[in-house]
Design a protein around this motif. Structure first.
Motif, PDB file in Angstrom:
ATOM      1  N   ILE A 166       0.841  -1.274  -0.078  1.00 42.04           N
ATOM      2  CA  ILE A 166       0.029   0.198  -0.008  1.00 42.04           C
ATOM      3  C   ILE A 166       0.802   1.190   0.092  1.00 42.04           C
ATOM      4  CG2 ILE A 166      -1.703   1.464   1.260  1.00 42.04           C
ATOM      5  CD1 ILE A 166      -2.850  -1.249   2.214  1.00 42.04           C
ATOM      6  N   LEU A 191     -10.837  -1.629   1.669  1.00 39.31           N
ATOM      7  CA  LEU A 191     -10.444  -2.131   0.322  1.00 39.31           C
ATOM      8  C   LEU A 191     -11.448  -2.726  -0.684  1.00 39.31           C
ATOM      9  CD1 LEU A 191      -7.699  -2.900   2.400  1.00 39.31           C
ATOM     10  CD2 LEU A 191      -6.580  -2.585   0.102  1.00 39.31           C
ATOM     11  N   ILE A 233      -8.746   2.258  -2.050  1.00 38.67           N
ATOM     12  CA  ILE A 233      -8.684   2.294  -0.543  1.00 38.67           C
ATOM     13  C   ILE A 233      -9.314   3.841  -0.165  1.00 38.67           C
ATOM     14  CG2 ILE A 233      -7.043   2.679   1.096  1.00 38.67           C
ATOM     15  CD1 ILE A 233      -5.044   1.167  -0.536  1.00 38.67           C
ATOM     16  N   ALA A 281      -3.214   1.081  -3.676  1.00 40.03           N
ATOM     17  CA  ALA A 281      -2.899  -0.210  -3.729  1.00 40.03           C
ATOM     18  C   ALA A 281      -2.205  -0.833  -4.590  1.00 40.03           C
ATOM     19  CB  ALA A 281      -4.250  -1.201  -3.368  1.00 40.03           C
TER      20      ALA A 281
END
Length: 247
Positions: A121, A138, A175, A190
């Motif tokens: 991330i 997520l 995210i 991500a």
């Protein structure tokens, strides 16, 4: 702070089974480095030779090993050396050890990030005003199961810990960061792994590198155990990943 060598662990990923190989009872580890080649840029009117940095030239590493024929990892490593297979290696430093259920100290091991799993991330903005860690959601990407927690320091998000890499992702999930005691502005993206790699706990210092074993000699000496000094031809630059110290 200096780090003791005792308590260091050496790991590799078996490319066939995708399992972690723990290299038990290794006794030394040396030579994990790349030298930088030089490109000469000297002109005829120069008073001395001039150079620019060129390509990195990986060297040869080696590790000492007390060989146990009943240790599956030792046997498997010799098979992979004979096959000339390039491996992913990880060195876990002694600053990441925990007490196990038997009351003994053991190293925090890495896990394997499979293709289609969350591999990282990337923080794009730390935001401000956070008094606690925001929740990390997520969504999308075609996969399931990925979870993570945020790390907050001095009112800003400074990083993330992936608690479950999930599976089946064909693209990066989005995210969303919510909560955190009134903080705003934090954002992240991500990264989905396209190949097998190490997932390294940030509670330990690591060095990772690639390379194939180019020698695996057996050494027999009087009043000693059977040993080897295994050679590795390193490929590419080693990666140094320091432990994250909680604020």
């Amino acid at each position: 702070m200096t780090i003791k060598t005792q308590g260091t662990d050496l790991y590799a990923i078996d490319p066939l089974t995708k399992a972690i190989l723990v290299v038990g009872c290794f006794t030394s580890l040396d030579g994990i480095d790349t030298s930088i080649a030089q490109i000469e840029t000297t002109c005829m009117n120069s008073s001395a030779r001039e150079y620019e940095a060129g390509l990195a030239e990986p060297g040869s590493a080696s590790f000492g090993l007390n060989i146990d024929p009943q240790e599956p990892a030792h046997v498997r490593l010799h098979q992979l050396k004979t096959a000339g297979t390039k491996l992913l290696w990880a060195i876990g430093w002694s600053d990441g050890r925990i007490v196990n259920s038997q009351g003994d100290l053991e190293g925090i091991p890495p896990t394997v990030t499979q293709e289609g799993s969350l591999s990282a991330i990337s923080l794009t903005s730390g935001g401000s005003g956070y008094t606690s860690a925001p929740a990390v959601a997520l969504t999308g990407g075609g996969g399931t199961g990925a979870t993570a927690t945020a790390i907050v320091s001095a009112g800003s998000v400074t990083g993330f810990t992936i608690t479950n890499a999930g599976s089946g992702y064909t693209s990066a999930p989005s995210i969303a960061l919510t909560g955190g005691g009134g903080g705003t502005g934090a954002a992240a993206t991500a990264v989905v792994g396209s190949e097998v790699d190490f997932d390294l706990p940030n509670t330990r210092t690591w060095i990772t590198f690639e390379g194939y074993m180019n020698s695996f000699p057996f050494s027999f000496a009087l009043n000693d155990v059977v040993k080897s000094t295994v050679g590795i031809q390193v490929s590419g630059d080693p990666v140094f990943v320091p432990k994250v110290i909680a604020p």
